[in-house]
Design a protein around this motif. Sequence first.
Motif, PDB file in Angstrom:
ATOM      1  N   HIS A   1      40.958  52.755   6.882  1.00  0.00           N
ATOM      2  CA  HIS A   1      41.183  51.313   7.115  1.00  0.00           C
ATOM      3  C   HIS A   1      42.206  50.843   7.786  1.00  0.00           C
ATOM      4  O   HIS A   1      42.545  50.124   8.607  1.00  0.00           O
ATOM      5  CB  HIS A   1      40.734  50.566   5.810  1.00  0.00           C
ATOM      6  N   TYR A   2      43.236  51.353   7.106  1.00  0.00           N
ATOM      7  CA  TYR A   2      44.806  50.946   7.661  1.00  0.00           C
ATOM      8  C   TYR A   2      44.954  51.159   9.159  1.00  0.00           C
ATOM      9  O   TYR A   2      45.205  50.645   9.879  1.00  0.00           O
ATOM     10  CB  TYR A   2      45.947  51.906   6.810  1.00  0.00           C
ATOM     11  N   ARG A   3      44.406  52.298   9.471  1.00  0.00           N
ATOM     12  CA  ARG A   3      44.413  52.798  10.774  1.00  0.00           C
ATOM     13  C   ARG A   3      43.584  52.200  11.865  1.00  0.00           C
ATOM     14  O   ARG A   3      44.113  52.020  13.093  1.00  0.00           O
ATOM     15  CB  ARG A   3      43.772  54.392  10.984  1.00  0.00           C
ATOM     16  N   SER A   4      42.442  51.396  11.266  1.00  0.00           N
ATOM     17  CA  SER A   4      41.811  50.469  12.100  1.00  0.00           C
ATOM     18  C   SER A   4      42.542  49.179  12.287  1.00  0.00           C
ATOM     19  O   SER A   4      41.823  48.352  13.097  1.00  0.00           O
ATOM     20  CB  SER A   4      40.432  50.319  11.507  1.00  0.00           C
TER      21      SER A   4
ATOM     22  N   PRO B   1      48.485  49.856  15.148  1.00  0.00           N
ATOM     23  CA  PRO B   1      48.332  51.077  16.029  1.00  0.00           C
ATOM     24  C   PRO B   1      49.109  52.108  15.232  1.00  0.00           C
ATOM     25  O   PRO B   1      49.810  52.099  14.296  1.00  0.00           O
ATOM     26  CB  PRO B   1      49.222  50.300  17.017  1.00  0.00           C
ATOM     27  N   ASP B   2      49.279  53.460  16.002  1.00  0.00           N
ATOM     28  CA  ASP B   2      49.673  54.488  15.331  1.00  0.00           C
ATOM     29  C   ASP B   2      51.354  54.577  15.011  1.00  0.00           C
ATOM     30  O   ASP B   2      51.663  55.245  14.149  1.00  0.00           O
ATOM     31  CB  ASP B   2      49.503  55.961  16.224  1.00  0.00           C
ATOM     32  N   SER B   3      51.995  53.603  15.747  1.00  0.00           N
ATOM     33  CA  SER B   3      53.365  53.411  15.348  1.00  0.00           C
ATOM     34  C   SER B   3      53.435  53.029  13.841  1.00  0.00           C
ATOM     35  O   SER B   3      54.913  53.056  13.354  1.00  0.00           O
ATOM     36  CB  SER B   3      53.907  52.496  15.998  1.00  0.00           C
ATOM     37  N   MET B   4      52.711  52.351  13.282  1.00  0.00           N
ATOM     38  CA  MET B   4      52.645  51.962  12.026  1.00  0.00           C
ATOM     39  C   MET B   4      51.894  52.947  10.763  1.00  0.00           C
ATOM     40  O   MET B   4      50.685  53.181  11.108  1.00  0.00           O
ATOM     41  CB  MET B   4      52.206  50.570  11.834  1.00  0.00           C
TER      42      MET B   4
ATOM     43  N   MET C   1      44.637  41.113   2.845  1.00  0.00           N
ATOM     44  CA  MET C   1      43.783  40.092   3.107  1.00  0.00           C
ATOM     45  C   MET C   1      42.201  40.412   2.976  1.00  0.00           C
ATOM     46  O   MET C   1      42.062  41.526   2.693  1.00  0.00           O
ATOM     47  CB  MET C   1      43.746  40.200   5.096  1.00  0.00           C
ATOM     48  N   VAL C   2      41.638  39.362   2.560  1.00  0.00           N
ATOM     49  CA  VAL C   2      40.035  39.494   2.235  1.00  0.00           C
ATOM     50  C   VAL C   2      39.261  39.392   3.492  1.00  0.00           C
ATOM     51  O   VAL C   2      39.498  38.273   4.106  1.00  0.00           O
ATOM     52  CB  VAL C   2      39.820  38.560   1.089  1.00  0.00           C
ATOM     53  N   GLY C   3      38.348  40.338   3.773  1.00  0.00           N
ATOM     54  CA  GLY C   3      37.700  40.214   5.078  1.00  0.00           C
ATOM     55  C   GLY C   3      38.411  40.570   6.374  1.00  0.00           C
ATOM     56  O   GLY C   3      37.760  40.182   7.426  1.00  0.00           O
ATOM     57  N   SER C   4      39.124  41.273   6.314  1.00  0.00           N
ATOM     58  CA  SER C   4      39.701  42.042   7.410  1.00  0.00           C
ATOM     59  C   SER C   4      38.842  42.984   7.949  1.00  0.00           C
ATOM     60  O   SER C   4      37.796  43.516   7.394  1.00  0.00           O
ATOM     61  CB  SER C   4      41.054  42.853   7.195  1.00  0.00           C
TER      62      SER C   4
END
Length: 346
Positions: free
Chosen positions: A169-172, A175-178, A202-205
């Motif tokens: 989910h983080y990847r979506s 960007p790859d720099s983070m 965040m809720v509902g990202s």
Amino acid sequence: MNFNINKLTDKLRNMRDLSDAELAALIDAQDCDYLHKTADAVRRERYGIDVYTRGLIEFTNYCKNNCYYCGLRKDNTSLERYRLTKEQILECVHTGYTLGFRTWVLQGGEDMYYSDEYICEIVSALKAAHPDCAVTLSIGEKSYESYEAYRRAGADRYLLRHETADDTHYRSLHPDSMQSENRRRCLQDLKRLGYQVGSGFMVGSPHQTLENLVADLRFLQELDPDMIGIGPFLPHADTPFGGEEKGSLSRCLNLIAILRLMFPYALIPATTALGTIHPLGREMGLKAGANVVMPNLSPKGVRELYTLYDNKICTGEEAAECRSCLDKRVKGVGYRLVADIGNVKR
Ligand code: SAM
Ligand code: SF4
Ligand code: FES
């Protein structure tokens, strides 16, 4: 499986924990009056009717990052950018002090214009001007050494939402720099350095599942932060997520209540995003267990430029107007705004 939501609420109140499936059912439940009332009762046991205020100073809208959800992202070229000087920040703080604020949150994009030295200079100046106040920073991911320097300069607290505990989910969302590992490293460093730490999500990202939210709660159990900030995702037209659905108000309120029952001591704000998604969103947040509000102390001229999402509230008001507006709103739902440094009651 069919769960009895009231029974789950009682169990969470008593055990401060549930199974993953039970948590998912509670997050997803409709008409949760009992859940919200129980969270309010737990909040009253610990904090009475007190609501703490943090004066929010949004001191730069420059950011080197490109989070897909945020209007401050580097690639948003339609945004006019601004920076506040140390003197302007101090002016906001003095105004805030006379309005009764005793704690400030300096928040901004990751803006390399503010060197560690400059941040330390700002923090020391605030602490020297008002030694009875707490300084909170919310300026993103930094090295251990930077966090250490800010701490030495007098910073007491740090807000860094983990955003999502699930790597996919983080990847979506970024960007790859983070990297989510770096964000987790930052949170651990901040704890080691003795900051009072705030995290959240965040809720509902976009792409968020119920399982992701349960993972977020598990992550918070491990981190054990003092402050937990959540709010609905709200789209910003000039971001890759401009066309996405906003988060759900009722799911956000359920999560505030669940957080109160899992972490009875936590400082949980009724966020600006909650006040943006519904005119009475912050009041609803307070009634579901939140106990902090963060009125805006930024100079009026720059407020509408700190646009994380569309239609953000409080962009046209002076600091004093927001303070008295919130005072009325908080009173209106039976709580009391307090001029207090607002430490966590563990
Ligand atoms: N740059 C720092 C950081 O990212 O931690 C601090 C400022 S950042 C704008 C503060 C928080 O705003 C983020 O942690 C994120 O959860 C929230 N945010 C950003 N864009 C948002 C959006 N579109 N809707 C709701 N919240 C948003
Ligand atoms: Fe920058 Fe924070 Fe916005 Fe990400 S959420 S683009 S780091 S200001
Ligand atoms: Fe800002 Fe109401 S809190 S105008």
